[in-house]
Motif scaffolding. Structure first.
Motif, short mmCIF file in Angstrom:
data_model
loop_
_atom_site.label_atom_id
_atom_site.label_comp_id
_atom_site.label_asym_id
_atom_site.label_seq_id
_atom_site.Cartn_x
_atom_site.Cartn_y
_atom_site.Cartn_z
N TRP A 43 -11.35 -6.75 1.66
CA TRP A 43 -10.97 -5.34 1.77
C TRP A 43 -12.09 -4.49 2.38
CZ3 TRP A 43 -5.96 -4.80 0.96
CH2 TRP A 43 -5.32 -5.69 0.09
N ASP A 63 -5.67 -0.54 7.58
CA ASP A 63 -5.56 0.77 6.96
C ASP A 63 -4.28 1.44 7.42
OD1 ASP A 63 -8.00 0.42 5.73
OD2 ASP A 63 -9.12 1.46 7.31
N GLN A 90 0.02 -7.78 0.10
CA GLN A 90 -0.70 -7.01 -0.92
C GLN A 90 -0.96 -5.60 -0.39
OE1 GLN A 90 -4.26 -8.97 -2.39
NE2 GLN A 90 -3.29 -11.00 -2.35
N ARG A 92 -3.53 -2.12 -1.24
CA ARG A 92 -4.66 -1.56 -2.00
C ARG A 92 -4.62 -0.04 -1.91
NH1 ARG A 92 -10.38 -0.45 -1.03
NH2 ARG A 92 -11.67 -1.15 -2.78
N TYR A 93 -4.48 0.59 -3.07
CA TYR A 93 -4.48 2.05 -3.12
C TYR A 93 -5.89 2.57 -2.80
CZ TYR A 93 0.13 1.96 -5.38
OH TYR A 93 1.45 1.76 -5.67
N GLU A 94 -5.96 3.86 -2.52
CA GLU A 94 -7.25 4.46 -2.19
C GLU A 94 -8.23 4.42 -3.36
OE1 GLU A 94 -5.74 8.30 -0.66
OE2 GLU A 94 -6.65 7.71 1.26
N GLY A 96 -8.64 1.84 -5.19
CA GLY A 96 -9.10 0.47 -5.34
C GLY A 96 -8.13 -0.45 -6.06
N THR A 97 -7.05 0.07 -6.61
CA THR A 97 -6.06 -0.76 -7.30
C THR A 97 -5.27 -1.58 -6.28
OG1 THR A 97 -5.84 0.88 -9.06
CG2 THR A 97 -4.06 -0.74 -8.83
N VAL A 98 -5.11 -2.86 -6.56
CA VAL A 98 -4.39 -3.77 -5.66
C VAL A 98 -3.10 -4.22 -6.32
CG1 VAL A 98 -4.46 -5.96 -4.40
CG2 VAL A 98 -6.52 -4.56 -4.58
N GLY A 122 -3.57 3.96 2.25
CA GLY A 122 -4.14 2.81 1.58
C GLY A 122 -4.42 1.70 2.58
N THR A 123 -4.39 0.46 2.10
CA THR A 123 -4.67 -0.69 2.96
C THR A 123 -3.63 -1.77 2.69
OG1 THR A 123 -7.04 -0.19 2.84
CG2 THR A 123 -6.41 -2.34 3.69
#
Length: 240
Positions: A43, A63, A90, A92-94, A96-98, A122-123
């Motif tokens: 990440w 992103d 997957q 990943r929220y801003e 950091g939660t995946v 997010g990502t």
């Protein structure tokens, strides 16, 4: 022409049109098992979009800004589109939660793989398929892009190596080629690559063929000279 033949002709045209529009019928949506496959993603990246090519697959980490939907499609040889088969999704929220496939909706619509994300910022990460010596990845992301090729692979020799689109920077880190674009917008990134040993094998084949060709020329020249001497000795070559 009979009505039966006309009907068959129309059916054939309809079938071809269907193939052109869907890429031989298109591809089914990924299964729940494929979407939920385990994968480890990096990440922390320098580029907005990265493709890490390993073996016969690539991992995309991208992103997303201001959109909850991603569309992925490759072009077919008939000018149509084909959905891109992805797995191990997957997000990943801003903060950091995946989250995994349970929070991401993936479907196939209009010959595209449509991904509905759980948030607009997010990502997003997923895994796609690559060849043993090539990768072709349609992307629906903006910003800087980076492609990392498998260890030992190279793209410099024109016959075996090719990268699209142009305008990239290339570097080698830890025996892996890194291709970087400052800015791309929903582009298809593709690369054809080779191992250094492929060049040696190719050079050896060319060398052998060159020796055989030279040997053949020498043999036939000697053969012609021998025939000329035989004609002279037999008295066939003389002026009246």
């Amino acid at each position: 022409m009979s009505r039966a033949r006309v009907a068959l002709g129309l059916l054939a045209l309809v079938a071809l049109a269907g193939c052109a529009g869907t890429g031989l019928g298109g591809a089914p949506a990924p299964s729940d098992e494929q979407l939920a496959e385990n994968a480890t993603y990096d990440w922390d990246r320098d580029a907005d979009v990265t493709l890490n090519v390993t073996g016969e697959q690539y991992k995309t980490v991208a992103d997303v800004n201001g959109t909850e939907r991603v569309r992925l499609a490759s072009t077919s040889g008939f000018g149509g589109r084909n959905p891109v088969l992805i797995s191990a999704v997957q997000f990943r929220y801003e903060n950091g939660t995946v989250v995994g496939a349970d929070a991401i909706d993936v479907s196939t619509r209009d010959q595209r793989t449509v991904v509905d994300l759980p948030a607009a910022n997010g990502t997003f990460a997923y895994t796609g398929s690559a060849g043993t010596r090539s990768v072709n990845a349609p992307l629906d992301f903006e910003g800087s892009h980076e492609v990392v090729l498998p260890p030992g692979m190279r793209v410099s020799f024109p016959i075996f190596g090719d990268v699209s689109p142009g305008g990239y920077e290339k570097s080698i880190e830890d025996n892996r080629v890194h291709l970087r674009w400052e800015s791309l917008d929903s582009a298809t990134v593709s690369a054809e690559y080779y191992l250094d040993r492929d060049l040696y094998i190719f050079g050896g084949i060319v060398g052998v063929l060159a020796v055989v060709a030279v040997g053949g020329v020498v043999y036939y020249r000697l053969r012609i000279r021998r025939l000329e001497r035989e004609r002279e000795q037999s008295g066939l070559d003389y002026e009246q």
